[in-house]
Scaffold this motif. Structure first.
Motif, PDB file in Angstrom:
ATOM      1  N   GLU A  32      20.846 -38.666 -54.176  1.00 15.74           N
ATOM      2  CA  GLU A  32      20.836 -40.069 -54.591  1.00 15.74           C
ATOM      3  C   GLU A  32      19.535 -40.766 -54.213  1.00 15.74           C
ATOM      4  OE1 GLU A  32      24.260 -42.048 -53.117  1.00 15.74           O
ATOM      5  OE2 GLU A  32      25.678 -40.918 -54.364  1.00 15.74           O
ATOM      6  N   ASP A  33      18.970 -40.417 -53.058  1.00 13.04           N
ATOM      7  CA  ASP A  33      17.724 -41.053 -52.634  1.00 13.04           C
ATOM      8  C   ASP A  33      16.592 -40.740 -53.610  1.00 13.04           C
ATOM      9  OD1 ASP A  33      18.879 -42.208 -50.431  1.00 13.04           O
ATOM     10  OD2 ASP A  33      18.247 -40.638 -49.029  1.00 13.04           O
ATOM     11  N   CYS A  34      16.483 -39.482 -54.017  1.00 11.92           N
ATOM     12  CA  CYS A  34      15.433 -39.112 -54.976  1.00 11.92           C
ATOM     13  C   CYS A  34      15.698 -39.715 -56.348  1.00 11.92           C
ATOM     14  CB  CYS A  34      15.316 -37.592 -55.063  1.00 11.92           C
ATOM     15  SG  CYS A  34      14.580 -36.830 -53.590  1.00 11.92           S
ATOM     16  N   GLN A  35      16.957 -39.722 -56.760  1.00 12.88           N
ATOM     17  CA  GLN A  35      17.305 -40.293 -58.054  1.00 12.88           C
ATOM     18  C   GLN A  35      16.962 -41.775 -58.110  1.00 12.88           C
ATOM     19  OE1 GLN A  35      18.701 -38.635 -60.929  1.00 12.88           O
ATOM     20  NE2 GLN A  35      17.962 -40.569 -61.750  1.00 12.88           N
ATOM     21  N   SER A  36      17.111 -42.472 -56.990  1.00  9.50           N
ATOM     22  CA  SER A  36      16.849 -43.915 -56.967  1.00  9.50           C
ATOM     23  C   SER A  36      15.376 -44.243 -57.177  1.00  9.50           C
ATOM     24  CB  SER A  36      17.327 -44.513 -55.637  1.00  9.50           C
ATOM     25  OG  SER A  36      16.547 -44.031 -54.550  1.00  9.50           O
ATOM     26  N   GLY A  37      14.505 -43.250 -57.048  1.00  9.70           N
ATOM     27  CA  GLY A  37      13.084 -43.484 -57.258  1.00  9.70           C
ATOM     28  C   GLY A  37      12.674 -43.523 -58.719  1.00  9.70           C
ATOM     29  N   PHE A  38      13.546 -43.037 -59.613  1.00  7.02           N
ATOM     30  CA  PHE A  38      13.249 -43.027 -61.045  1.00  7.02           C
ATOM     31  C   PHE A  38      13.901 -44.237 -61.712  1.00  7.02           C
ATOM     32  CE2 PHE A  38      13.413 -38.412 -59.894  1.00  7.02           C
ATOM     33  CZ  PHE A  38      12.054 -38.178 -60.015  1.00  7.02           C
ATOM     34  N   TYR A  39      13.139 -44.944 -62.542  1.00  4.05           N
ATOM     35  CA  TYR A  39      13.629 -46.160 -63.182  1.00  4.05           C
ATOM     36  C   TYR A  39      13.701 -45.977 -64.693  1.00  4.05           C
ATOM     37  CZ  TYR A  39      12.685 -48.309 -58.662  1.00  4.05           C
ATOM     38  OH  TYR A  39      12.680 -48.599 -57.324  1.00  4.05           O
ATOM     39  N   LYS A  40      14.899 -46.183 -65.232  1.00  4.55           N
ATOM     40  CA  LYS A  40      15.081 -46.043 -66.671  1.00  4.55           C
ATOM     41  C   LYS A  40      14.530 -47.257 -67.417  1.00  4.55           C
ATOM     42  CE  LYS A  40      18.986 -42.880 -67.023  1.00  4.55           C
ATOM     43  NZ  LYS A  40      20.354 -42.665 -67.540  1.00  4.55           N
ATOM     44  N   ILE A  41      14.147 -47.003 -68.658  1.00  4.38           N
ATOM     45  CA  ILE A  41      13.671 -48.064 -69.541  1.00  4.38           C
ATOM     46  C   ILE A  41      14.804 -48.420 -70.498  1.00  4.38           C
ATOM     47  CG2 ILE A  41      12.030 -48.669 -71.359  1.00  4.38           C
ATOM     48  CD1 ILE A  41      10.096 -46.646 -70.124  1.00  4.38           C
ATOM     49  N   THR A  42      15.123 -49.693 -70.586  1.00  3.09           N
ATOM     50  CA  THR A  42      16.138 -50.130 -71.541  1.00  3.09           C
ATOM     51  C   THR A  42      15.446 -50.711 -72.763  1.00  3.09           C
ATOM     52  OG1 THR A  42      16.287 -52.331 -70.532  1.00  3.09           O
ATOM     53  CG2 THR A  42      17.790 -50.636 -69.706  1.00  3.09           C
ATOM     54  N   THR A  43      16.032 -50.493 -73.931  1.00  2.00           N
ATOM     55  CA  THR A  43      15.412 -50.947 -75.173  1.00  2.00           C
ATOM     56  C   THR A  43      15.307 -52.468 -75.238  1.00  2.00           C
ATOM     57  OG1 THR A  43      17.585 -50.839 -76.256  1.00  2.00           O
ATOM     58  CG2 THR A  43      16.130 -48.924 -76.481  1.00  2.00           C
ATOM     59  N   ALA A  44      16.107 -53.176 -74.426  1.00  2.00           N
ATOM     60  CA  ALA A  44      16.064 -54.638 -74.441  1.00  2.00           C
ATOM     61  C   ALA A  44      14.766 -55.181 -73.846  1.00  2.00           C
ATOM     62  CB  ALA A  44      17.256 -55.199 -73.680  1.00  2.00           C
TER      63      ALA A  44
END
Length: 229
Positions: A32-44
């Motif tokens: 979870e710690d590593c996953q939290s470093g990646f930020y998704k882009i939302t189309t909005a």
């Protein structure tokens, strides 16, 4: 199981209901710690032409410049932001050759690709022969998991030329087109809708060269999907 990035043990809580069923909860490839470093882009909050995260749905300044010199339709769709965590991931995966890291996104990224319907061919951007020799794998194919790739493009680049990753922005933009369509596919792609796949959209020069090559050979529509922007 260990996190593929930080190598710490991944602890998963199993609800009693999972123990009663033949199927089991899938263990994530990273913690979870590593996953939290990646930020998704939302189309909005993304540029509709390149997928860059921004404050509005307006076409970004980079894409406005591209449109001044383009006569064809093209749009890119990106899943994640290219931040420090993604930069570190790409460095280890691509340039240090840790092929196991393809599993970090090889489920999620194919699902994102499949969300774009109506395309006849899915085409991973190829790498040049020198990169094949030194790296030993195409990082884009690794990220695509089990998705079918149509190998209609070839890349031929001079051995002494810098790779895109070694160039500064202005050098990238001035890079020549090294793509060509495999002679066996030239008649088969006429009027086809093609979805290009790449790992990173930086300036857009490489992907646009690929799109231009396909349009020159008669493709009806070309867009792209990248892991990050």
């Amino acid at each position: 199981m260990q996190c593929l990035i930080c190598h710490k043990a991944i602890r998963v809580t199993w609800p009693l209901s999972y123990l009663m069923l033949p199927s089991r909860k899938e263990i994530p490839p990273i913690c979870e710690d590593c996953q939290s470093g990646f930020y998704k882009i939302t189309t909005a909050v993304a540029c509709p032409k390149c997928g860059r995260r921004q404050a509005s749905l307006k076409v970004c300044s980079d894409c406005e410049k591209w449109q001044l010199h383009s006569t064809y339709h093209y749009a890119n769709h990106a899943l994640y932001q290219y931040n420090e965590a993604m930069k570190a991931y790409m460095h280890t995966y691509k340039f240090q050759g840790d092929y196991q890291l393809r599993h970090v996104f090889d489920t999620e990224f194919p699902h994102f690709i499949e969300s774009f319907q109506g395309f006849d061919l899915v085409v991973a951007l190829p790498i040049d022969p020198t990169t094949w020799t030194t790296r030993g794998f195409n990082q884009v194919l690794g990220l695509m998991g089990s998705l079918k790739n149509s190998a209609i493009l070839q890349m031929n680049r001079a051995q002494e030329e810098k790779r895109q990753s070694q160039k500064k922005r202005q050098e990238r933009l001035k890079t020549g087109n090294h793509f060509q369509v495999d002679v066996e596919y030239r008649q088969q792609i006429e009027n086809k809708r093609v979805l290009l796949i790449d790992d990173v959209y930086t300036t857009g020069r490489t992907l646009r060269h690929a799109a231009e090559t396909l349009y020159d050979q008669g493709c009806g529509c070309v867009e792209s999907v990248t892991l990050c922007r």
